[in-house]
Design an enzyme around this catalytic site. Sequence first.
Site, PDB file in Angstrom:
ATOM      1  N   GLU A 385     130.768  91.316  68.408  1.00 44.70           N
ATOM      2  CA  GLU A 385     132.027  90.835  69.198  1.00 44.70           C
ATOM      3  C   GLU A 385     131.850  89.341  68.660  1.00 44.70           C
ATOM      4  OE1 GLU A 385     133.841  92.059  71.764  1.00 44.70           O
ATOM      5  OE2 GLU A 385     134.604  90.307  72.967  1.00 44.70           O
TER       6      GLU A 385
ATOM      7  N   PRO C  17     138.748  87.723  73.664  1.00 45.68           N
ATOM      8  CA  PRO C  17     137.290  88.611  73.651  1.00 45.68           C
ATOM      9  C   PRO C  17     136.250  87.811  74.699  1.00 45.68           C
ATOM     10  CG  PRO C  17     137.808  86.913  71.708  1.00 45.68           C
ATOM     11  CD  PRO C  17     139.215  86.910  72.665  1.00 45.68           C
ATOM     12  N   CYS C  18     135.347  88.560  74.693  1.00 43.18           N
ATOM     13  CA  CYS C  18     134.139  87.958  75.580  1.00 43.18           C
ATOM     14  C   CYS C  18     133.345  86.924  74.969  1.00 43.18           C
ATOM     15  CB  CYS C  18     133.070  89.066  75.511  1.00 43.18           C
ATOM     16  SG  CYS C  18     131.304  88.689  75.798  1.00 43.18           S
ATOM     17  N   PRO C  19     133.295  85.671  75.509  1.00 40.08           N
ATOM     18  CA  PRO C  19     133.370  85.611  77.156  1.00 40.08           C
ATOM     19  C   PRO C  19     134.336  84.270  77.393  1.00 40.08           C
ATOM     20  CG  PRO C  19     131.805  83.884  76.096  1.00 40.08           C
ATOM     21  CD  PRO C  19     132.351  84.560  74.848  1.00 40.08           C
ATOM     22  N   MET C  20     135.231  84.561  76.499  1.00 43.19           N
ATOM     23  CA  MET C  20     136.482  83.597  76.785  1.00 43.19           C
ATOM     24  C   MET C  20     137.050  83.320  78.101  1.00 43.19           C
ATOM     25  SD  MET C  20     136.367  81.882  74.281  1.00 43.19           S
ATOM     26  CE  MET C  20     135.182  81.835  73.367  1.00 43.19           C
TER      27      MET C  20
END
Lengths: 418, 235, 80
Positions: A385, C17-20
């Site tokens: 990610e 997206p994580c951790p936005m």
Amino acid sequence: METDLREDLLKAFEGKLNQTITMYLETCSRCGICTDSCHVYKSMPRPEYSPAARAEVIRKLYKKYFKFQGKLLPALGEARSFDDTTLDDLNRAAYSCTGCRRCMTHCPFGIDTQQIMSIAKLMLVVAKEEPEILSMLADVSISKGESIDMIKQGFIDGLKRLEKDVVKKWKLEAGQIPIPTEVQGADILYVALAGAHSIIPAAAVFNAAKENWTLSFFEAVNFGAFVGDPAKTKLIMDRIINEAKKLNVKEVCICECGTAFRVLKQMSGKQPFKVSSITQVHERYIKENKIKVAKNQFNGVITYHDPCQIARNGGVMDEPRFILSQLTDEFIDMAKRAENNYCCGGGGGLVAMGEDSHDFRMKSAKVKADQVKATNASLLVTACENCHSQLSDLNKYYNMGVEVKFLSSMVADALIHD
Amino acid sequence: MDTLNYIILVPMVYLSSAIFIAGMIYRITSIFKKPVLTIPLRIYPEKNPVWLYTLIDTFLMPQVFKAKPVMWYFLIIFHGSVFLLIIGHIELIQMFDIFQIIEHDVFLGKGFIGLSLFVSLLYFLFRRFTPQAKHLSVLEDYILLTLLLMTVILGSEMDWARTWFGFQEMTVEDYQTYLKSLLFFKPDISDVTYSGHSFMLVFHVFFANLFIMFFPFSKMMHAIFTIPLNKIRRG
Amino acid sequence: MSENIKADKVLDLKGLPCPMPIVKISKGIKEVEINQVIQAITTDPGSLTDFPAWARTNGHEILDTIQGDDTITFYIKRVK
């Protein structure tokens, strides 16, 4: 610097001095072979961006407070006391290093700069000078672990909303639940991230493989590790370990998140379950014929970015290449050897720092952009990610003209029936 | 002058040897008393057997060969020469048959080992002044290289005088008498202090003494730690 | 309840997206005054656990959570 703070910092420093780190601090001969291996230095050739120079910030303090040479003859090794600029220097060193450990592969002694930087990060935590956002994210994760019963229902409700998307990707057979949770004795506990993109494709593939799986209530990523706080790292990791033990699962599968994979695989110690990355699980499914994927559904040249914590530091290098060989005939590697791939420039918590780190992230990853451009690929695939976010930013900043995709989502999109 | 010669050739040698041995024991034990890190820090891909690759990494430095071939060349010459010179100095105390597998007079390589060591040291010293390395370098780095360079120049000159120019006043036997007398604590420097070349020996021993004393407290400890650290990297 | 809540600032956090989402809400909350309200719109199912945990650790108050067809909307009051 105040005496109290200095004492606290020294205590934290001393606590970090295990055999390995001490040998790292004693051994470096400042040969500088590591210098050119760092993507930050390669992109911005300033002397302070040499991995050895970052480590010297710590090493000079080490000499002053923990080494005979530095106490007796400080000038020999430029031993240095804590002063007003120390914390700034620690910050610059620790947060210009993504912990990718490419330098470690070139060092004749095998010195791990990430480990040395962990001293700097811990001292910043002690001084409350660490990037606030990372500590905050770590605290949120811990809080979720403490109050899981309170928030469980909300999460299960949220998952319901994803079910139709999961089914769209792979039709269920009778009795299958699209996204199972709390399955006692499941074969796989899948630990995802908060985003739907981390859950839907993975669920479709698990269902296609008729896996007996269950979704974790927690997100995989460990912000405690990013900020270099060992206590928080452990609390965040333990949430997942406890859940896996409670459900008595055989395997914990970590989503496409490099830090999560490395932390759980290498720091969890001996556990009754094995730890895999989703890339490994997908490779296994294809090899064991549990799923079938269509070839050449994706057009153009495809290249793969090795997430440092999964490839060089986690050992998953052949698996993504095998999967891609099943998806395309037009795969091209960026580097001759996977472990030699440059870091995307977003590791070590930099991506999570968002816009604060954007300028540095872009400028320090020019070599990565060049590496990607040189492949002439139209599709840039990765399995992390963090890397995905950073590569997408790079794509815009450097006009790389690629589409950045997750490997797991490609597998899900290529699923076919027998 | 005689007194100074004596101090350097006898008590200072004992002192530096004592500091070296005590220092090494102290430094190594103090590090191995520290807690063990249980987290694996290995780099992939895995190569088996680990011990073999650890030794290859340590002694052949394939990583350096790939990254900086010129540096690698000098590193191999340098460390190989040091190894041969250690054997040479052991032979200056006593000849051993095992070293004579390749038949040679004392000091293998007919003087060229010292020369190659000298050249590689010059390379290491000069590269310290290139912009990239200069920023990293501290006083210790220059001092160690200078001490080694002085030791090597003076030592080699004695060797070259004998092997290249047929100098006969100070022979292998004379050095053996001196070193053996030190080893058995009956110091006798008479055979090595009468010649016009004696000053070379005195300075050679002087710089070597300084180097040996500094060894345990400097980055020279990489001589010990390289194997365990490479093992950690290999897993 | 939400019809009665007036948002002083709206944050669109869809598809991030994580951790936005958490990063952006943390920044956003500092841009409103104490007692003012932020409306945050996300698509992440994880935000249903993340936002309450974030609010608790940072001492803010979630006034309401509305799950629409495709989005989740939070109304968050800055408390301190």
